[in-house]
Design a protein around this motif. Structure first.
Motif, mmCIF file in Angstrom:
data_model
loop_
_atom_site.group_PDB
_atom_site.id
_atom_site.type_symbol
_atom_site.label_atom_id
_atom_site.label_comp_id
_atom_site.label_asym_id
_atom_site.label_seq_id
_atom_site.Cartn_x
_atom_site.Cartn_y
_atom_site.Cartn_z
ATOM 1 N N ASP A 81 21.431 51.483 44.093
ATOM 2 C CA ASP A 81 21.769 51.987 42.696
ATOM 3 C C ASP A 81 21.411 50.965 41.786
ATOM 4 O O ASP A 81 21.430 51.602 40.434
ATOM 5 C CB ASP A 81 22.861 52.503 42.581
ATOM 6 N N GLY A 82 20.733 49.638 41.976
ATOM 7 C CA GLY A 82 20.353 48.778 41.248
ATOM 8 C C GLY A 82 21.605 48.435 39.372
ATOM 9 O O GLY A 82 21.068 48.325 38.643
ATOM 10 N N LYS A 83 22.636 48.780 39.869
ATOM 11 C CA LYS A 83 24.097 48.513 38.920
ATOM 12 C C LYS A 83 24.563 47.212 39.575
ATOM 13 O O LYS A 83 24.316 47.290 40.316
ATOM 14 C CB LYS A 83 24.848 49.885 39.302
ATOM 15 N N LYS A 84 24.667 46.514 37.697
ATOM 16 C CA LYS A 84 25.345 45.311 38.141
ATOM 17 C C LYS A 84 26.286 44.755 36.920
ATOM 18 O O LYS A 84 26.092 45.767 36.432
ATOM 19 C CB LYS A 84 24.039 44.350 38.269
ATOM 20 N N VAL A 85 26.676 43.732 37.059
ATOM 21 C CA VAL A 85 27.678 43.772 36.066
ATOM 22 C C VAL A 85 26.739 41.957 35.723
ATOM 23 O O VAL A 85 26.863 41.693 36.596
ATOM 24 C CB VAL A 85 29.456 43.176 36.352
ATOM 25 N N GLU A 86 26.620 41.301 34.513
ATOM 26 C CA GLU A 86 26.050 40.306 34.626
ATOM 27 C C GLU A 86 26.619 39.213 34.940
ATOM 28 O O GLU A 86 27.908 38.718 34.577
ATOM 29 C CB GLU A 86 25.681 40.390 33.019
ATOM 30 N N ASP A 87 25.588 38.085 35.749
ATOM 31 C CA ASP A 87 26.459 37.300 35.804
ATOM 32 C C ASP A 87 27.354 36.372 35.496
ATOM 33 O O ASP A 87 28.773 35.942 35.722
ATOM 34 C CB ASP A 87 25.228 36.481 37.407
ATOM 35 N N GLY A 88 27.376 35.718 34.213
ATOM 36 C CA GLY A 88 27.483 35.348 32.591
ATOM 37 C C GLY A 88 28.908 35.919 32.405
ATOM 38 O O GLY A 88 29.596 35.638 32.325
ATOM 39 N N GLU A 89 29.161 37.045 32.852
ATOM 40 C CA GLU A 89 30.884 37.674 32.723
ATOM 41 C C GLU A 89 31.865 37.076 33.343
ATOM 42 O O GLU A 89 32.505 37.328 33.034
ATOM 43 C CB GLU A 89 30.223 39.084 32.405
ATOM 44 N N ARG A 90 31.564 37.295 34.936
ATOM 45 C CA ARG A 90 32.463 36.908 35.625
ATOM 46 C C ARG A 90 33.020 35.458 35.808
ATOM 47 O O ARG A 90 33.305 35.440 36.716
ATOM 48 C CB ARG A 90 32.074 37.925 37.555
ATOM 49 N N LYS A 91 31.991 35.743 35.279
ATOM 50 C CA LYS A 91 32.104 33.298 36.166
ATOM 51 C C LYS A 91 31.734 32.396 34.496
ATOM 52 O O LYS A 91 32.271 31.289 34.792
ATOM 53 C CB LYS A 91 30.702 32.450 36.316
ATOM 54 N N GLY A 92 31.742 32.848 33.519
ATOM 55 C CA GLY A 92 31.996 31.940 32.376
ATOM 56 C C GLY A 92 32.057 32.462 31.047
ATOM 57 O O GLY A 92 32.071 31.556 30.001
ATOM 58 N N GLU A 93 32.038 33.292 31.528
ATOM 59 C CA GLU A 93 31.993 33.747 30.104
ATOM 60 C C GLU A 93 33.893 33.517 29.114
ATOM 61 O O GLU A 93 35.071 33.126 29.119
ATOM 62 C CB GLU A 93 32.697 35.408 29.947
ATOM 63 N N PRO A 94 33.786 33.236 27.620
ATOM 64 C CA PRO A 94 35.668 33.312 27.374
ATOM 65 C C PRO A 94 36.885 34.562 28.051
ATOM 66 O O PRO A 94 36.369 35.048 28.272
ATOM 67 C CB PRO A 94 35.487 33.528 25.534
ATOM 68 N N SER A 95 37.803 33.609 28.033
ATOM 69 C CA SER A 95 38.732 34.044 28.475
ATOM 70 C C SER A 95 39.425 34.901 27.694
ATOM 71 O O SER A 95 39.391 34.706 26.669
ATOM 72 C CB SER A 95 40.232 33.073 29.232
ATOM 73 N N VAL A 96 39.897 36.096 28.238
ATOM 74 C CA VAL A 96 40.813 37.161 27.920
ATOM 75 C C VAL A 96 42.598 36.778 27.878
ATOM 76 O O VAL A 96 42.950 36.803 29.090
ATOM 77 C CB VAL A 96 40.164 38.917 28.784
ATOM 78 N N ASP A 97 42.870 37.671 26.547
ATOM 79 C CA ASP A 97 44.825 37.707 26.686
ATOM 80 C C ASP A 97 45.066 37.934 27.687
ATOM 81 O O ASP A 97 44.868 39.752 28.115
ATOM 82 C CB ASP A 97 44.746 37.778 25.346
ATOM 83 N N ARG A 98 45.805 37.592 28.798
ATOM 84 C CA ARG A 98 46.577 38.963 29.831
ATOM 85 C C ARG A 98 46.820 40.090 29.167
ATOM 86 O O ARG A 98 46.395 41.179 29.338
ATOM 87 C CB ARG A 98 46.978 37.957 30.530
ATOM 88 N N ALA A 99 47.598 39.947 28.490
ATOM 89 C CA ALA A 99 48.109 41.260 27.825
ATOM 90 C C ALA A 99 47.837 42.145 26.535
ATOM 91 O O ALA A 99 48.154 43.143 27.333
ATOM 92 C CB ALA A 99 49.642 40.287 26.803
ATOM 93 N N CYS A 100 46.470 41.432 26.196
ATOM 94 C CA CYS A 100 45.626 42.563 25.385
ATOM 95 C C CYS A 100 45.165 43.264 26.462
ATOM 96 O O CYS A 100 44.747 44.412 27.161
ATOM 97 C CB CYS A 100 44.892 42.072 24.759
#
Length: 334
Positions: A81-100
Motif C-alpha cells: 500500500d505504499g505505507k512506510k515508517v521512515e528508516d531513520g526513525e527506527r534505527k538511529g533516532e534520539p532515544s525516547v524516555d521509557r516512562a513518557c
C-alpha cells in the motif's frame, strides 16, 4: 534541509486529503509541544493493526523491521500500500524516555476505548442486562464509590465509564503527572494499576458481549495493542489478563470455544503447590503489582502455563476491587 511535511486538517479541506497517512516522518522532525502524542497518532493512522510498530519505542527495531532486513536485497519493501515508517526513525533516532512513552500510550488507549468498543457496548450493555461488572466468576468493585475501606459495586456500563473517567483524570492530574516531558519516579506505580483496570473493560466485553468485542477489535485492534503494550513493558502480570492470547486471531476475531476466566489464584483455598516457601527477598523473579497503595510481589516462576497459579497468601483477594462472585459459582454447581 527542509522539515518533513505533516498532514494537518486545514479549514475547508476534505478528509480524503489527509487520510490515510502515506508515511510517518522521523520523530525528530515533529516540532510540537506534544511530540510523542502526535507521533503515536501518525503511527495509528498509518496502520491501526500494526501494533508492533505502534507500541515499540522509537529507535528500537521491531520484529517487522527485522523480517524486512532479512529479505532479499532486490525486494521492494514499499509494496504494501505504499505505507512506510521512515528508516531513520527506527534505527538511529534520539532515544525516547521509557516512562513518557508508556504514559502517552496509556493516554491514547483511554481515548481509543471510547470508540468503537464502548460506543458499541452502550447499545447492549445496560443496567438491566449487566447489573454487575463481572468477567466469568469474578466480580469487580468500582473505585468511584466509597473509599478503600468500603467500596461498592455498580452496573457494568457505569463501571466502564467510571474506569475510563478515573483513568483520564489521573493521567491529566498535575499532581501525579506534573509534566509530559518527564515522569517522576513516584508516578511510575500508576502505570500498572491503570493498565490492570483498563483490562477489565476488555474482559467484560469479551466474555459477555463477544460480538461487539470482535467487531471493535477487527476495526481497531485495540486489545491487541493493549496486550502488546503490557507484555512489552511488563505492566500487567499474565495471570491478570484473563483473555487468552490464543483466542485473538490475526484478523481480530475471537474463538467461540474459550471458557470464561476461572482465576484460581484468588480462591479462598488455592492449591498449596502453587506457593513458594521462600521469602520474598530470596525469590528471583518477582514483579511488583501496585493496587490501592499496597505492594504485592508476584513470582513468575510459580505461575503455571495456564496462568491460574499464584503465590498469594491464603484468604487474600487478588486486589481490593476484585471479589469472587458466589452467585455465579452456585449457578455452575447446580
Amino acid at each position: 534541509m527542509a522539515a518533513a511535511a505533516v498532514q494537518r486538517p486545514y479549514r475547508g479541506s476534505r478528509v480524503s486529503t489527509f487520510y490515510p497517512v502515506k508515511s510517518v516522518p522521523p520523530l525528530s522532525s515533529l516540532e510540537s509541544a506534544f511530540q510523542l502524542q502526535e507521533y503515536i497518532s501518525l503511527l495509528i493512522r498509518l496502520d491501526v493493526h500494526d501494533v508492533d510498530t505502534i507500541v515499540s519505542l522509537p529507535g528500537k527495531t521491531t520484529h517487522k523491521d527485522k523480517d524486512k532486513d532479512t529479505d532479499e536485497p532486490g525486494q521492494d519493501a514499499s509494496e504494501s500500500d505504499g505505507k512506510k515508517v521512515e528508516d531513520g526513525e527506527r534505527k538511529g533516532e534520539p532515544s525516547v524516555d521509557r516512562a513518557c512513552w508508556i504514559y502517552e500510550q496509556l493516554r491514547r488507549l483511554a481515548l481509543d476505548l471510547s470508540h468503537p468498543l464502548i460506543t458499541a457496548l452502550q447499545q447492549e450493555c445496560t443496567r438491566s442486562s449487566c447489573p454487575q461488572m463481572q468477567a466469568g466468576e469474578w466480580l469487580y468493585l468500582c473505585v468511584a464509590h466509597g473509599n478503600d475501606e468500603a467500596m461498592e459495586q455498580c452496573c457494568a456500563i457505569d463501571y466502564i465509564v467510571h474506569t475510563v473517567d478515573s483513568a483520564t483524570a489521573l493521567l491529566n492530574s498535575p499532581r501525579a503527572f506534573p509534566s509530559r516531558l518527564s515522569i517522576p519516579q513516584t508516578s511510575h506505580r500508576h502505570f500498572s494499576s491503570l493498565a490492570r483496570r483498563l483490562s477489565r473493560i476488555f474482559s467484560h466485553a469479551y466474555f459477555h458481549h463477544r460480538e461487539a468485542f470482535q467487531q471493535a477489535e477487527a476495526e481497531s485492534s485495540l486489545y491487541a495493542r493493549f496486550l502488546k503494550l503490557t507484555s512489552l513493558f511488563g505492566l500487567v502480570p499474565a495471570e491478570f489478563l484473563v483473555i487468552p492470547e490464543s483466542a485473538i486471531q490475526a484478523d481480530g476475531r475471537g474463538r467461540e470455544d474459550v471458557e470464561p476466566p476461572r482465576l484460581l489464584a484468588a480462591a479462598i483455598h488455592p492449591n498449596s503447590d502453587s506457593f513458594s516457601d521462600k521469602p520474598v527477598e530470596e525469590q528471583t523473579h518477582s514483579i511488583p503489582a501496585v493496587d490501592s497503595g499496597a505492594q504485592v510481589y508476584l513470582q513468575m516462576e510459580d505461575i503455571s502455563s495456564t496462568g491460574t497459579a499464584s503465590p498469594r497468601r491464603v484468604g487474600r483477594s487478588r486486589t481490593d476491587t476484585m471479589i469472587l462472585n458466589e452467585a455465579h459459582c452456585i449457578a455452575e454447581e447446580l
